[in-house]
Write a protein that holds these residues in place. Structure first.
Motif, PDB file in Angstrom:
ATOM      1  N   GLY A   1       0.804  -1.219   0.000  1.00  0.00           N
ATOM      2  CA  GLY A   1       0.000   0.000   0.000  1.00  0.00           C
ATOM      3  C   GLY A   1       0.836   1.269   0.000  1.00  0.00           C
ATOM      4  N   TRP A   2       1.920   1.301   0.793  1.00  0.00           N
ATOM      5  CA  TRP A   2       2.705   2.547   0.867  1.00  0.00           C
ATOM      6  C   TRP A   2       3.340   2.892  -0.475  1.00  0.00           C
ATOM      7  CZ3 TRP A   2       7.968   2.475  -0.140  1.00  0.00           C
ATOM      8  CH2 TRP A   2       8.646   1.270   0.032  1.00  0.00           C
ATOM      9  N   VAL A   3       3.702   1.877  -1.261  1.00  0.00           N
ATOM     10  CA  VAL A   3       4.305   2.154  -2.578  1.00  0.00           C
ATOM     11  C   VAL A   3       3.262   2.787  -3.496  1.00  0.00           C
ATOM     12  CG1 VAL A   3       5.298   1.102  -4.652  1.00  0.00           C
ATOM     13  CG2 VAL A   3       6.028   0.324  -2.408  1.00  0.00           C
ATOM     14  N   ARG A   4       2.039   2.247  -3.427  1.00  0.00           N
ATOM     15  CA  ARG A   4       0.985   2.766  -4.304  1.00  0.00           C
ATOM     16  C   ARG A   4       0.629   4.196  -3.948  1.00  0.00           C
ATOM     17  NH1 ARG A   4      -3.894  -1.094  -4.909  1.00  0.00           N
ATOM     18  NH2 ARG A   4      -3.990  -0.111  -6.957  1.00  0.00           N
TER      19      ARG A   4
ATOM     20  N   LEU B   1       2.512   6.484  -2.329  1.00  0.00           N
ATOM     21  CA  LEU B   1       3.619   7.392  -2.656  1.00  0.00           C
ATOM     22  C   LEU B   1       3.749   7.555  -4.170  1.00  0.00           C
ATOM     23  CD1 LEU B   1       6.251   6.184  -0.014  1.00  0.00           C
ATOM     24  CD2 LEU B   1       4.845   8.235   0.083  1.00  0.00           C
ATOM     25  N   HIS B   2       3.495   6.470  -4.897  1.00  0.00           N
ATOM     26  CA  HIS B   2       3.584   6.511  -6.360  1.00  0.00           C
ATOM     27  C   HIS B   2       2.605   7.538  -6.934  1.00  0.00           C
ATOM     28  CE1 HIS B   2       2.015   5.177 -10.329  1.00  0.00           C
ATOM     29  NE2 HIS B   2       3.300   5.053 -10.630  1.00  0.00           N
ATOM     30  N   TRP B   3       1.359   7.537  -6.435  1.00  0.00           N
ATOM     31  CA  TRP B   3       0.357   8.435  -7.010  1.00  0.00           C
ATOM     32  C   TRP B   3       0.578   9.884  -6.582  1.00  0.00           C
ATOM     33  CZ3 TRP B   3      -1.584   7.395 -11.336  1.00  0.00           C
ATOM     34  CH2 TRP B   3      -1.811   6.060 -11.701  1.00  0.00           C
ATOM     35  N   ILE B   4       1.088  10.062  -5.362  1.00  0.00           N
ATOM     36  CA  ILE B   4       1.425  11.441  -4.948  1.00  0.00           C
ATOM     37  C   ILE B   4       2.567  11.944  -5.838  1.00  0.00           C
ATOM     38  CG2 ILE B   4       2.379  12.872  -3.080  1.00  0.00           C
ATOM     39  CD1 ILE B   4       0.937  11.017  -1.080  1.00  0.00           C
TER      40      ILE B   4
ATOM     41  N   ILE C   1      10.441  10.223   1.753  1.00  0.00           N
ATOM     42  CA  ILE C   1       9.768   9.106   2.445  1.00  0.00           C
ATOM     43  C   ILE C   1       9.948   7.828   1.624  1.00  0.00           C
ATOM     44  CG2 ILE C   1       7.539   8.196   3.241  1.00  0.00           C
ATOM     45  CD1 ILE C   1       6.637  11.096   3.712  1.00  0.00           C
ATOM     46  N   TYR C   2       9.800   7.945   0.302  1.00  0.00           N
ATOM     47  CA  TYR C   2       9.929   6.785  -0.594  1.00  0.00           C
ATOM     48  C   TYR C   2      11.347   6.188  -0.519  1.00  0.00           C
ATOM     49  CZ  TYR C   2      10.255   4.149  -4.956  1.00  0.00           C
ATOM     50  OH  TYR C   2      10.488   3.170  -5.886  1.00  0.00           O
TER      51      TYR C   2
ATOM     52  N   THR D   1      13.575   6.576   1.858  1.00  0.00           N
ATOM     53  CA  THR D   1      13.845   6.036   3.197  1.00  0.00           C
ATOM     54  C   THR D   1      13.193   4.660   3.349  1.00  0.00           C
ATOM     55  OG1 THR D   1      13.802   8.301   4.011  1.00  0.00           O
ATOM     56  CG2 THR D   1      13.712   6.576   5.675  1.00  0.00           C
ATOM     57  N   LEU D   2      11.894   4.572   3.009  1.00  0.00           N
ATOM     58  CA  LEU D   2      11.201   3.284   3.160  1.00  0.00           C
ATOM     59  C   LEU D   2      11.783   2.227   2.222  1.00  0.00           C
ATOM     60  CD1 LEU D   2       7.432   4.319   3.617  1.00  0.00           C
ATOM     61  CD2 LEU D   2       9.007   3.425   5.323  1.00  0.00           C
ATOM     62  N   GLY D   3      12.142   2.653   1.012  1.00  0.00           N
ATOM     63  CA  GLY D   3      12.724   1.711   0.045  1.00  0.00           C
ATOM     64  C   GLY D   3      14.017   1.099   0.576  1.00  0.00           C
ATOM     65  N   LEU D   4      14.810   1.910   1.253  1.00  0.00           N
ATOM     66  CA  LEU D   4      16.086   1.430   1.800  1.00  0.00           C
ATOM     67  C   LEU D   4      15.860   0.635   3.085  1.00  0.00           C
ATOM     68  CD1 LEU D   4      18.287   4.626   1.244  1.00  0.00           C
ATOM     69  CD2 LEU D   4      18.497   2.434   0.045  1.00  0.00           C
ATOM     70  N   VAL D   5      15.040   1.197   4.001  1.00  0.00           N
ATOM     71  CA  VAL D   5      14.860   0.581   5.320  1.00  0.00           C
ATOM     72  C   VAL D   5      14.145  -0.771   5.223  1.00  0.00           C
ATOM     73  CG1 VAL D   5      13.616   0.861   7.525  1.00  0.00           C
ATOM     74  CG2 VAL D   5      14.951   2.752   6.594  1.00  0.00           C
ATOM     75  N   THR D   6      13.140  -0.868   4.338  1.00  0.00           N
ATOM     76  CA  THR D   6      12.397  -2.136   4.231  1.00  0.00           C
ATOM     77  C   THR D   6      13.143  -3.154   3.368  1.00  0.00           C
ATOM     78  OG1 THR D   6      11.225  -1.375   2.264  1.00  0.00           O
ATOM     79  CG2 THR D   6      10.148  -0.964   4.388  1.00  0.00           C
ATOM     80  N   GLY D   7      14.206  -2.729   2.707  1.00  0.00           N
ATOM     81  CA  GLY D   7      14.964  -3.639   1.846  1.00  0.00           C
ATOM     82  C   GLY D   7      14.309  -3.826   0.484  1.00  0.00           C
ATOM     83  N   ARG D   8      13.247  -3.033   0.200  1.00  0.00           N
ATOM     84  CA  ARG D   8      12.527  -3.201  -1.070  1.00  0.00           C
ATOM     85  C   ARG D   8      13.430  -2.938  -2.275  1.00  0.00           C
ATOM     86  NH1 ARG D   8       7.507  -3.276  -3.531  1.00  0.00           N
ATOM     87  NH2 ARG D   8       7.454  -2.149  -5.487  1.00  0.00           N
TER      88      ARG D   8
END
Ligand code: HEM
Length: 211
Positions: free
Chosen positions: A24-27, A29-32, A88-89, A91-98
């Motif tokens: 959900g967070w990717v979707r 952030l993607h649309w924003i 935010i994208y 940070t989350l991309g790095l921290v979650t390992g995505r």
């Protein structure tokens, strides 16, 4: 938070387990990001028109702001949305390992063989949760372009306060060209990205659980 999911095609319908393609967070952030990018591109074109770098101007109907002053206001307002959302994208991309899981590794051999397979319509789409090498390269590449456009934008916005950054780009004039070229790369990426998104859902829709 809703997520985009596909069914496990090897399981029976009753036991099919949803595989998450995009959390959900990717979707969100993607649309924003999409909204911020469109505002930045259209206002950027209006800014460009006031003092073109090349021998053409953008049609007024596809620009935002009405005049240079209005366009700059739009550009700097959307800039905050783009930067906060982007931070935010990242940070989350790095921290979650995505980023590591989805985008790495990228090997030249993998990119060449997947590009060849795509051009001959032989590219496998059996696991939509995994990006092929061409996707990995383009997605990683566009993230880097996104970082460069923000840095070059900052360097032409505050060339006195951030003169070290402007100098890193080789000066104000070159930073302007870098900023413009990044915009062109983002627009080219968007054209392909949107075209593929419009083509893919037909097969994807059938696989999305419950639809
Ligand atoms: C933090 C992000 C950004 C900042 C601080 C920023 C800042 C600026 C500034 C100060 C200008 C005016 C340059 C001048 O006076 O000549 C400008 C122009 C422009 N910006 Fe941005 N920008 C940012 C992001 C973006 C993005 C994401 C796009 C499009 C994807 C974009 C597209 C453009 C374009 C096309 C121009 C006109 C280029 C020119 O003629 O110099 N900008 N930007």
């Amino acid at each position: 938070m809703s997520s985009l999911a596909v069914s496990d095609e090897h399981a029976s319908p009753a036991t099919a387990k949803a595989k998450v393609i995009q959390p959900g967070w990717v979707r969100i952030l993607h649309w924003i990001n999409a909204v911020a990018m469109i505002l930045m591109i259209m206002s950027g074109w209006q800014i460009y028109n006031a003092s073109p770098l090349f021998d053409f101007r953008f049609a007024i109907s596809i620009t935002l702001g009405g005049w240079l002053g209005g366009a700059l206001l739009w550009h700097f307002a959307a800039m905050w949305l783009l930067m906060v959302n982007g931070l935010i994208y990242l940070t989350l991309g790095l921290v979650t390992g995505r980023f590591r899981k989805k985008l790495l590794p990228i090997t030249p051999g993998g990119v060449i063989s997947d590009a060849r397979a795509a051009l001959t319509f032989k590219l496998a789409h059996d696991d939509l949760t995994k990006y092929n090498y061409v996707q990995k390269m383009l997605y990683a590449g566009i993230i880097i372009v996104g970082i460069v456009i923000v840095l070059s934008g900052l360097s032409i916005w505050k060339p006195v306060q951030l003169q070290w950054l402007t100098a890193l780009f080789g000066g104000y004039e070159i930073a302007r060209y870098v900023h413009f070229i990044c915009m062109a790369l983002i627009v080219a990426f968007l054209a392909v990205h949107v075209a593929l998104a419009l083509l893919v859902p037909k097969s994807l829709r059938a696989m999305i659980i419950g639809r």
